[in-house]
Structures are given as structure tokens and as C-alpha cells.
Design an enzyme around this catalytic site. Sequence first.
Site, short mmCIF file in Angstrom:
data_model
loop_
_atom_site.label_atom_id
_atom_site.label_comp_id
_atom_site.label_asym_id
_atom_site.label_seq_id
_atom_site.Cartn_x
_atom_site.Cartn_y
_atom_site.Cartn_z
N CYS A 228 0.90 -1.16 0.00
CA CYS A 228 0.00 0.00 0.00
C CYS A 228 0.93 1.20 0.00
O CYS A 228 1.83 1.28 -0.83
CB CYS A 228 -0.96 -0.05 1.19
N CYS A 232 1.96 -1.61 5.72
CA CYS A 232 1.67 -2.22 7.02
C CYS A 232 0.16 -2.35 7.28
O CYS A 232 -0.32 -3.44 7.54
CB CYS A 232 2.37 -1.47 8.14
#
Length: 479
Positions: A228, A232
Amino acid sequence: MFAGRLLDVVMELLSSLRSMDPGTVDQEYNAVRSQTSVLKRDLGLTTEAGALKENIKKNRYKDILPYDQSRVVLSLLTTDSDDDYINASFIKGALADRRYIASQGPLSSTVIDFWRMIWQHDVKVIVMACREVEMGKKKCECYWSPVHQSAAFGPFTVYTQGETHPNEDLVVRALTVSYQQVTRSLVQYQFLSWPDHDVPYEAAGVLDLLERARNSQGTHTSPMLIHCSAGCGRTGVICALDYIRDLLVTKQLTGDFSIMKIVLELRRQRPSAVQTKDQYQFIFTAVAFMLEQALQAPSQPLYSNRAELTKRPTRTPASSTKRQSQLTDMSDTYAVVNKSKQPHPPQPGPAYATVATPRTNSGSRTVPASHHYDNDSGGAPIYSTVKPRIKASAPPIYDIAAPTNQRQGEGPLALSNNGEYQLLPAKRLSQTDDDYEDFSSSVTDMTNLCSPGGIGFNCRIQKPRGPRDPPAEWSRLER
């Protein structure tokens, strides 16, 4: 698909997930946060490589560094100046031949390193859980080319053979990458409907994404690359759901199955995996939906009925992305003031405000607790809200300039003595504040957040001098 004891286990798990009290989930998430610190200390997890002076600028966020014990070490050297560091971590899968690479979205200075990692590990499938720009901030550098065109990233040449849009949430790109006269093919899945620090509006789209990615992965034993922006929060959720999917498909689910244990195992390998309470809650919602689908079609492969997935949305305490688009009264405008570090309690405001409100079984709406991050340090309201007077002769004009992941606790409205709303000033973040991302303490250029687009507003507004004297840029489109 299931028989005997396994069927009983699945049904028990589904019943447990359906009846799970939100307070219990909150307690579990708080336990995850506290036990993460214990794991890091007991296992001696360190982040020395990411903190080196020559590597510090290769990290998108200063507080998200890969553990030395699980980081991806780059051995493919393309120039004399290459080193072995990239902000990415190996994560073990449920099966011996399946694992993941959890990576931050590449920076402009690390795109070549990103492709070095892809080539070195012969990656066949990339799952991208973010957009390139979110909330006016660059979240990921574009590492592919326009359709039917090539782009060079150092010694790597990337060609996009095709691009499809199976649904409004997903973009699928067929890529080829060439290095030293060798060409390989891979597939990239970009999920568009997942706001940062938030969760999708429904679980079906994410489960469909997992099925498509696994079909593309096939029997390849190379790791699936998932990223992303920081690699995380959203990345951790996808890894957790795919891990649980493998347990279900391979009939490894047991009575002591625990989402909390799985998330802790992810966090042992990647810092802050599954970063917020809402993301943790979303895993429970998605797994319940996953089990329902498996029980309803026991003779079919998991998630095989995509039409059923799409028509059975699962409501979650999730993003305002789609919820906001369904509102019928959006005549109010938003002025972005600052990014919050911790949402404030809700203030009295107009009835249209979009807050994260999960639906209970009775259909009533409940307001959940605010987001919790591993590194919260407090902050100011995110948005201040202005409610302009509506002329009786003019139809409502819809302003879509509001960011898509608007949070609970946004800047309040104050009612003046003359009965009109006034804009309350938003507090500015101090120079010592430290949150998930380094945000500017002021917003002076709004050109990246929105554009007038002929809707009657110019988003690059100056601070109003008062409710009766709005800026000249705030003009309505008279009909």
C-alpha cells in the site's frame, strides 16, 4: 467442501464471529498493541538497516522501518552504487510454498530498487492496495507504463500489455518487464476503494481481489508482492485474509483458531501490520463472510461465485468513500485545514455528516470508538466545515471536494447569535507531533486535492473573513 469435525469447527467459528461483541474486539486489538512491544523486546527485533544514514531517505515514513530479521535483502546489483536495502519484509504464509513480500509503495528514488526486488524474486503477482495520490499526498510512485507503452526504470523496461476494470473497485494490468534481454510477465491488481487508515465499505470486493490474485499466482512458488503506501495497515489486512483463506481451503482450521494470533504473527515480521482498530475489526467481518460463502457453496471453490459476492455487500465500520456518494444532500462545502493525528469526540453538526457508523443487526446505527494507531500522539481536528446560505431560487450544487476518508470528529460548526453558522478555527499541529506520516503543518496549495471542474467552487480558497463576507473565490453557479 467440509465434512465431519471440520464442518463443526467452521460452523462454530462462524457463530462465534457473528456473536462477537464489539467491546471484545476492542480489547483484543488493545492486547495486540501491547503484546507487539513485548514481542519486539523478547525476540530482539531491530531496525538498524533502515535507520542507517544512507537508507533513511529510502523510507516513506520515518517510523515504519523493516525488521532486520525479516527484511528483504537485495542481492541483484545493477550498478556499482546499488546496495541491499529496500523497505520491504518477508511474511510467511500458511503453506510452505506460499509467502508474501509486504512492501511500502516505492518512492521516485526507490522505483529501480522496487523492480530489482521483483526481478530477484521472480514476482508474478502484485497487489496494490492504494492509489498513487490520496488526500492530496503522494502515496506511491507510478512504477508501470501507460497502456500499450513502455517505460524505463534504470535497466528495467516495463510494458503494459493491457488494462481492464472488472468492477469499480479494481484495475488489472498485464505487465511485462525486460532485463538484459530476458522478458517476464506479471499481473498487477490495484484496489481503488481502500482509504488510508480505513477499511473498504464491504468485504466482498476484497475477497474477490484475493481470488483473482490467487488464480493468477497459480502454482508459482514465488512470493506474492503486496503493498500500500507504508506496507503495514492495508497490506497487513490482505496478508491476514489470504493466510486465513489458505487455512480454510487446505482444511487446516482448528478449534483454537485465533485472528489475534495471526495478526501478532504478522506483526512479528512486519511493523504495525494491521494498523488500526477498524482494520482489525474488518478482518472479523471479512472472515465471517468468507465462512458463509464456503458453507453456502460447499462443492465449489472458495469465492468462485463472483456475482454472488458482488450482490451481497457486508456492511462494516468502514470508509466514507461510497457512503458519502450515496448522500442526497451535499450542499455543504469543506475547507481542508489540517490532517488530524487523533480524532476528537463528535461535535454537534449538520445531519448529513458522514461518520464511520457500523450497522447492527437491528439496523440501528452506532458510532464506534475513534481510530487508534500504534504511534498516536494527539492532534487537531481534520476539517473545518462551512455551511453556506442556500438561496431559495437556486438548486443544490454538489461539491465533491471533500477527501474520501473523512473521519469522525471533524471540525465543528458554531451557531452565532444571528442564527448562522460560523467556521471555527482549526488547531495547527505542533512541530513536535509525530504520527504515521510527516504532514505539513499548513496547507497553502490545494490544487492537488481538487479542481473546480465546472461545479461552481474553487477549492483554492483563502481564509474567510467572516460568515457574511466569504472570499470572492467562493462563487455559485447560477442557473
